[in-house]
Write a protein that holds these residues in place. Structure first.
Motif, short mmCIF file in Angstrom:
data_model
loop_
_atom_site.label_atom_id
_atom_site.label_comp_id
_atom_site.label_asym_id
_atom_site.label_seq_id
_atom_site.Cartn_x
_atom_site.Cartn_y
_atom_site.Cartn_z
N UNK A 71 0.78 -1.23 0.00
CA UNK A 71 0.00 0.00 0.00
C UNK A 71 0.81 1.28 0.00
N UNK A 72 2.13 1.16 -0.02
CA UNK A 72 2.98 2.35 -0.07
C UNK A 72 2.97 2.98 -1.46
N UNK A 73 3.43 4.20 -1.52
CA UNK A 73 3.51 4.92 -2.79
C UNK A 73 4.97 5.09 -3.18
N UNK A 74 5.33 4.63 -4.39
CA UNK A 74 6.72 4.79 -4.82
C UNK A 74 7.14 6.24 -5.07
N UNK A 95 2.90 13.98 -6.12
CA UNK A 95 3.42 12.97 -5.20
C UNK A 95 2.29 12.09 -4.68
N UNK A 96 2.45 10.79 -4.83
CA UNK A 96 1.48 9.84 -4.31
C UNK A 96 0.26 9.61 -5.17
N UNK A 97 0.12 10.33 -6.27
CA UNK A 97 -1.03 10.12 -7.16
C UNK A 97 -0.92 8.73 -7.78
N UNK A 98 -2.02 8.01 -7.84
CA UNK A 98 -2.00 6.64 -8.36
C UNK A 98 -1.46 6.60 -9.79
N UNK A 99 -1.85 7.54 -10.64
CA UNK A 99 -1.36 7.54 -12.02
C UNK A 99 0.15 7.76 -12.07
N UNK A 101 2.31 6.95 -9.66
CA UNK A 101 2.93 5.71 -9.18
C UNK A 101 2.99 4.66 -10.28
N UNK A 102 1.85 4.43 -10.95
CA UNK A 102 1.80 3.41 -12.01
C UNK A 102 2.72 3.77 -13.17
N UNK A 103 2.72 5.01 -13.59
CA UNK A 103 3.57 5.43 -14.70
C UNK A 103 5.04 5.29 -14.35
N UNK A 104 5.41 5.72 -13.16
CA UNK A 104 6.79 5.62 -12.70
C UNK A 104 7.24 4.16 -12.63
N UNK A 105 6.43 3.32 -12.03
CA UNK A 105 6.80 1.91 -11.88
C UNK A 105 6.82 1.18 -13.22
N UNK A 106 5.88 1.48 -14.10
CA UNK A 106 5.90 0.88 -15.43
C UNK A 106 7.15 1.32 -16.18
N UNK A 107 7.53 2.58 -16.02
CA UNK A 107 8.76 3.07 -16.65
C UNK A 107 9.99 2.35 -16.13
N UNK A 108 10.10 2.22 -14.81
CA UNK A 108 11.25 1.51 -14.24
C UNK A 108 11.33 0.07 -14.76
N UNK A 109 10.20 -0.64 -14.74
CA UNK A 109 10.18 -2.03 -15.17
C UNK A 109 10.45 -2.16 -16.66
N UNK A 110 9.80 -1.34 -17.46
CA UNK A 110 9.96 -1.43 -18.92
C UNK A 110 11.34 -1.04 -19.39
N UNK A 111 11.85 0.06 -18.89
CA UNK A 111 13.19 0.51 -19.28
C UNK A 111 14.23 -0.49 -18.82
#
Length: 189
Positions: A71-74, A95-99, A101-111
């Motif tokens: 439940x934390x926010x990246x 900061x902490x917005x769900x969109x 968080x998802x965009x940042x994490x998808x970027x980290x994983x995809x890149x």
């Protein structure tokens, strides 16, 4: 100089073209290819590791209780408390917005995945460069220099890795480049 007679092509001369045509690499080229591949893998690992640590709270930069799966926010902590300079308000606002968080994490994983596999290097370089520049703008000016820090250097390095086809060595870049979709849409290379 290249001479073509019928179905045969002959290359003459002693320059770079002659060595490549003969199937030989110039001295140092093989070593350089492996150095660039190692840099690609190292940068890829930093993206993937950030994704894994923020997702599962492995205790390096993210404690388990702040993990995304718990439940934390990246984006919450760093953008809220770390942002300084002219863009601080912008970053604190997302900061902490769900969109975000998802965009940042998808970027980290995809890149990270693209760099580790050596595929989609052009897309990874653009996305990774953009992410690095955005991370640079979170804390302006940098703490130890008027404008330069590792984020800008890494962004430039991603562009360079793409230009030298670093995904072809110790990666699946050549295979990827041969796929019909990638041949039809070369920006996917």
């Amino acid at each position: 100089m290249t001479a073509t007679t019928g179905r045969t092509t002959a290359t003459t001369g002693t320059g770079r073209g002659a060595a490549e045509a003969a199937g030989r690499e110039r001295p140092g080229t093989r070593a350089a290819r492996f150095v660039f591949a190692a840099i690609r893998l190292a940068l890829g690992w930093t993206f993937l590791w950030a994704f894994l640590d923020k997702t599962f709270g492995l205790g390096f930069a993210t404690p388990a209780e702040n993990a995304w799966v718990n439940g934390g926010s990246p984006t919450q902590g760093f953008l809220t408390f770390g942002a300084t300079g002219p863009f601080a308000g912008l970053y604190q606002g997302i900061a902490g917005a769900a969109w975000a968080d998802w965009l940042f994490m998808a970027g980290l994983a995809g890149i990270g995945t693209a760099l580790m596999l050596g595929i989609g290097m052009r897309v990874a370089a653009v996305a990774g460069g953009l992410l690095y520049v955005m991370m640079w703008t979170v804390v302006l000016p940098p703490e130890t220099n008027p404008f330069m820090d590792e984020h800008l250097i890494h962004a430039a390095l991603l562009a360079g890795l793409t230009l030298v086809n670093a995904g072809d060595t110790l990666g699946l870049g050549r295979f990827w480049a041969g796929l019909p979709l990638v041949r039809r849409l070369p920006w996917l290379r």
